[in-house]
Design a protein around this motif. Structure first.
Motif, PDB file in Angstrom:
ATOM      1  N   LEU A 128      -7.126   1.650  -1.083  1.00 28.45           N
ATOM      2  CA  LEU A 128      -8.233   1.703  -2.037  1.00 28.45           C
ATOM      3  C   LEU A 128      -7.886   0.949  -3.323  1.00 28.45           C
ATOM      4  O   LEU A 128      -8.724   0.223  -3.887  1.00 28.45           O
ATOM      5  N   PHE A 129      -6.650   1.113  -3.789  1.00 29.84           N
ATOM      6  CA  PHE A 129      -6.221   0.431  -5.004  1.00 29.84           C
ATOM      7  C   PHE A 129      -6.233  -1.079  -4.808  1.00 29.84           C
ATOM      8  O   PHE A 129      -6.640  -1.832  -5.699  1.00 29.84           O
ATOM      9  N   LEU A 130      -5.781  -1.539  -3.640  1.00 33.19           N
ATOM     10  CA  LEU A 130      -5.813  -2.966  -3.338  1.00 33.19           C
ATOM     11  C   LEU A 130      -7.244  -3.484  -3.350  1.00 33.19           C
ATOM     12  O   LEU A 130      -7.529  -4.558  -3.890  1.00 33.19           O
TER      13      LEU A 130
ATOM     14  N   ILE B 120       0.825  -1.216   0.000  1.00 35.71           N
ATOM     15  CA  ILE B 120       0.000   0.000   0.000  1.00 35.71           C
ATOM     16  C   ILE B 120       0.860   1.268   0.000  1.00 35.71           C
ATOM     17  O   ILE B 120       0.352   2.361  -0.249  1.00 35.71           O
ATOM     18  N   SER B 121       2.173   1.114   0.267  1.00 38.42           N
ATOM     19  CA  SER B 121       3.078   2.275   0.258  1.00 38.42           C
ATOM     20  C   SER B 121       3.981   2.277  -0.964  1.00 38.42           C
ATOM     21  O   SER B 121       5.023   2.928  -0.967  1.00 38.42           O
TER      22      SER B 121
ATOM     23  N   VAL C 246       1.411  13.803   6.277  1.00 38.26           N
ATOM     24  CA  VAL C 246       0.117  13.852   5.582  1.00 38.26           C
ATOM     25  C   VAL C 246       0.190  13.086   4.276  1.00 38.26           C
ATOM     26  O   VAL C 246      -0.713  12.292   3.944  1.00 38.26           O
ATOM     27  N   LEU C 247       1.277  13.310   3.527  1.00 36.69           N
ATOM     28  CA  LEU C 247       1.436  12.605   2.255  1.00 36.69           C
ATOM     29  C   LEU C 247       1.598  11.105   2.488  1.00 36.69           C
ATOM     30  O   LEU C 247       1.081  10.283   1.727  1.00 36.69           O
ATOM     31  N   LYS C 248       2.302  10.757   3.552  1.00 33.29           N
ATOM     32  CA  LYS C 248       2.513   9.349   3.891  1.00 33.29           C
ATOM     33  C   LYS C 248       1.176   8.648   4.140  1.00 33.29           C
ATOM     34  O   LYS C 248       0.903   7.577   3.605  1.00 33.29           O
ATOM     35  N   ILE C 249       0.341   9.272   4.949  1.00 34.07           N
ATOM     36  CA  ILE C 249      -0.977   8.685   5.253  1.00 34.07           C
ATOM     37  C   ILE C 249      -1.846   8.642   4.004  1.00 34.07           C
ATOM     38  O   ILE C 249      -2.543   7.647   3.749  1.00 34.07           O
ATOM     39  N   SER C 250      -1.787   9.680   3.195  1.00 36.23           N
ATOM     40  CA  SER C 250      -2.616   9.745   1.982  1.00 36.23           C
ATOM     41  C   SER C 250      -2.249   8.648   0.996  1.00 36.23           C
ATOM     42  O   SER C 250      -3.127   8.004   0.409  1.00 36.23           O
ATOM     43  N   ILE C 251      -0.950   8.452   0.820  1.00 34.68           N
ATOM     44  CA  ILE C 251      -0.499   7.435  -0.135  1.00 34.68           C
ATOM     45  C   ILE C 251      -0.912   6.048   0.328  1.00 34.68           C
ATOM     46  O   ILE C 251      -1.352   5.212  -0.460  1.00 34.68           O
ATOM     47  N   ARG C 252      -0.803   5.799   1.634  1.00 32.83           N
ATOM     48  CA  ARG C 252      -1.199   4.485   2.142  1.00 32.83           C
ATOM     49  C   ARG C 252      -2.711   4.291   2.032  1.00 32.83           C
ATOM     50  O   ARG C 252      -3.184   3.183   1.778  1.00 32.83           O
ATOM     51  N   PHE C 253      -3.458   5.359   2.220  1.00 38.64           N
ATOM     52  CA  PHE C 253      -4.918   5.266   2.065  1.00 38.64           C
ATOM     53  C   PHE C 253      -5.278   4.954   0.610  1.00 38.64           C
ATOM     54  O   PHE C 253      -6.107   4.079   0.331  1.00 38.64           O
TER      55      PHE C 253
END
Length: 577
Positions: free
Chosen positions: A346-348, A323-324, A335-342
């Motif tokens: 979603l992509f998964l 997810i990262s 913030v970017l770290k959390i957003s990318i993992r979120f």
């Protein structure tokens, strides 16, 4: 005319793929002129070319085979990588760069055939995206001598064979080939071993009528697959028996440290050396492995929950890594770290939903890939902590195909494989894969016998001054080397980015007095001692045409003095005895 044009396009695409897979090599050899350097690559290939750490071990093992006809204890872990690299060095007359080029071409061909195989069923876009994922993975390892490149190559060949086998299950011999290739790939770069029992179970429900039969397990196909696995296992033992010259090594000897770290709660392979430093220092790898297996069992009996904890850490590491995926150096921004993992989560979810919707039309293909991905997931719980994504080199083609199929298949595309109308040309990729895999397997077993039989060559007599050490080297122009004086800034920047434990020593070389007299950093193989040695040397050394050269070396002047690197003081061409 249509078939002729298709053939021309196919050849063009194949050569384009080869050029694509050669690009990471050229980029590394120019000290990453176009960027895209990987932390692992710059660690394993100093300055983009000189093998370091495990990569140096494989290079040394290949040279041992070339000149002594035997495997050292370290390469008995995974003998095939050193054996085939020695064959490529032999073909290239000892030229390190050509050997790496050949390695990249083999990887490119196997990846191209995987993409072609997927595209025949799911369309060209799915094939293209599959190739893209394979390239992203391969590009990290292609500039190195690490076993991942060969593991990916053999894993791709096994994927192709298995794909054809499920399309034509009446040809059970292909299941034997697929099982053999996949096990050999795993022995080359150990990884997702749990896919084997899962595949055996799943294949039991494939019958000769091309359909999936629930609650009707048949032994015929699994038995051929298992027989292939057994033959591959025996093949690996045979390589060690024929070429292993040391009792200190053992097949997959480093797995013991992985296991101990796992049952200790996922603390990694280094935990074994930190816990038992004296035993590790005084024992052979084989003896230390036996000791650790015993200690691992004792630790598991005393606290089984630690194994569960280690397993969950591995699964968590895989999930976090997936997810990262696009995070990279941006992770310092919370913030970017959390957003990318979120977004990764979603992509998964999207991929899983899309995967399920494709299953009803492609039961065999989706079923095969799903069972292998599940095997990779379970395996990650045991091995992710010690190798991250590297451990999946042999099974990456299944992940690549999954990504390509999910993102590249349109629901409007009809099912392209009508088995009742298949002609022989539909499976040209599988024929190519089986031939190439067979050639590699046979070459690794028999060609090094020539090295073994001719390994008793008497070396020329060569002496140095009392305070200098003599080295005898072969094919000086073909060894890995770099002019660090001409590439000071680029080399310094790469070393500072590296996690290399000796990077300060390499950076200090750039300020060495008289560096202009010995501007070349090289990794030589000493025929006297059968070991590698890093040297700094004059550029004229690499202009010599003699087959064998004697060099005299001395320690570097203070404060740069270290046993890691020595300085070439003089050299001369040697005559054959």
């Amino acid at each position: 005319m249509i078939h002729h044009n298709r053939f021309i396009l196919n050849i063009f695409a194949m050569f384009a793929t080869i050029l694509l897979f050669l690009a990471p090599l050229l980029n590394a050899w120019h000290l990453y002129l176009f960027g895209q350097e990987s932390e692992l690559t710059i660690y394993s290939a100093l300055g983009g070319i000189i093998p370091w750490s495990d990569a140096a071990g494989y290079y040394s093992g290949a040279n041992n085979l070339l000149w002594d006809g035997s495997l050292d204890y370290w390469n008995m872990r995974r003998p095939l990588n050193a054996l085939l690299f020695s064959v490529r060095l032999w073909i290239s007359n000892g030229d390190f760069k050509i050997a790496l080029i050949l390695q990249a071409i083999l990887c490119a061909l196997s990846a191209f055939w995987v993409a072609k195989t997927v595209s025949q069923t799911f369309g060209k876009m799915a094939g293209f995206l599959t190739l893209a994922v394979l390239f992203i993975f391969a590009s990290v390892f292609i500039p190195t001598t690490l076993s991942e490149t060969l593991g990916l190559t053999l894993g791709s060949l096994s994927f192709i064979a298995l794909w054809q086998a499920i399309q034509q299950p009446q040809k059970v011999w292909i299941f034997f080939i697929a099982g053999c290739f996949l096990m050999i790939a795993q022995n080359t770069r150990a990884g997702a071993l749990f896919i084997f029992p899962l595949l055996v179970i799943w294949l039991g429900y494939q019958n000769n009528n091309h359909s999936f039969q629930k609650n009707k397990f048949q032994l015929r196909i699994p038995l051929f697959f298992i027989f292939g696995i057994i033959i591959a296992f025996l093949y690996n033992l045979l390589l060690i028996k024929v070429y292993g010259a040391s009792t200190d090594g053992t097949m997959h000897g480093n797995f013991a440290t992985t296991l101990y770290g796992l049952v200790a709660g996922g603390k990694g392979w280094l935990h074994a050396y930190q816990t038992y430093p004296d035993i590790a220092a005084t024992s052979s790898e084989a003896a230390f492995a036996q000791f650790l297996f015993s200690k691992s069992f004792e630790l598991f009996k005393s606290n089984p929950s630690l194994l569960v904890l280690g397993f969950l850490k591995g699964i968590g590491g895989l999930t976090k890594g997936f997810i990262s995926f696009f995070q990279r150096d941006l992770s310092q921004n919370l913030v970017l770290k959390i957003s990318i993992r979120f977004l990764g989560t979603l992509f998964l979810g999207f991929m899983l939903f899309r995967w399920k919707s494709l299953y009803k039309d492609y039961k065999k293909e989706i079923g095969l890939i799903s069972i292998c991905l599940f095997g990779m997931l379970i395996s990650a719980g045991f091995i992710w902590a010690d190798g991250s994504y590297r451990v999946f080199a042999a099974t990456v083609p299944f992940l690549a195909a999954a990504v390509g199929i999910v993102l590249g298949t349109s629901r409007k595309i009809p099912f392209l494989l009508n088995l009742s109308k298949i002609n022989s040309s539909s499976f040209s990729e599988s024929r190519n894969a089986i031939w190439l895999g067979s050639v590699l397997i046979i070459a690794a077993l028999f060609i090094p016998l020539h090295f073994k039989l001719s390994s008793h060559t008497v070396l020329p007599v060569f002496h140095c001054a009392a305070n200098e050490k003599p080295f005898i080297i072969q094919n000086i122009q073909g060894i890995p080397y770099l002019n660090i004086e001409q590439n000071k800034e680029a080399f310094k920047n790469l070393m500072l980015k590296s996690v290399n434990e000796n990077k300060e020593k390499f950076v200090k070389l750039l300020d060495l007095p008289g560096l202009s007299q010995t501007p070349i950093l090289a990794l030589i193989y000493n025929l006297n001692t059968k070991t590698n040695q890093l040297v700094i040397a004059p550029s004229k050394l690499f202009e010599q045409n003699s087959a064998r050269i004697g060099i005299c070396t001395a320690p570097l002047p203070e404060p740069e003095a270290t046993d890691l690197i020595v300085q070439v003081k003089s050299f001369e061409g040697l005559h054959e005895q």
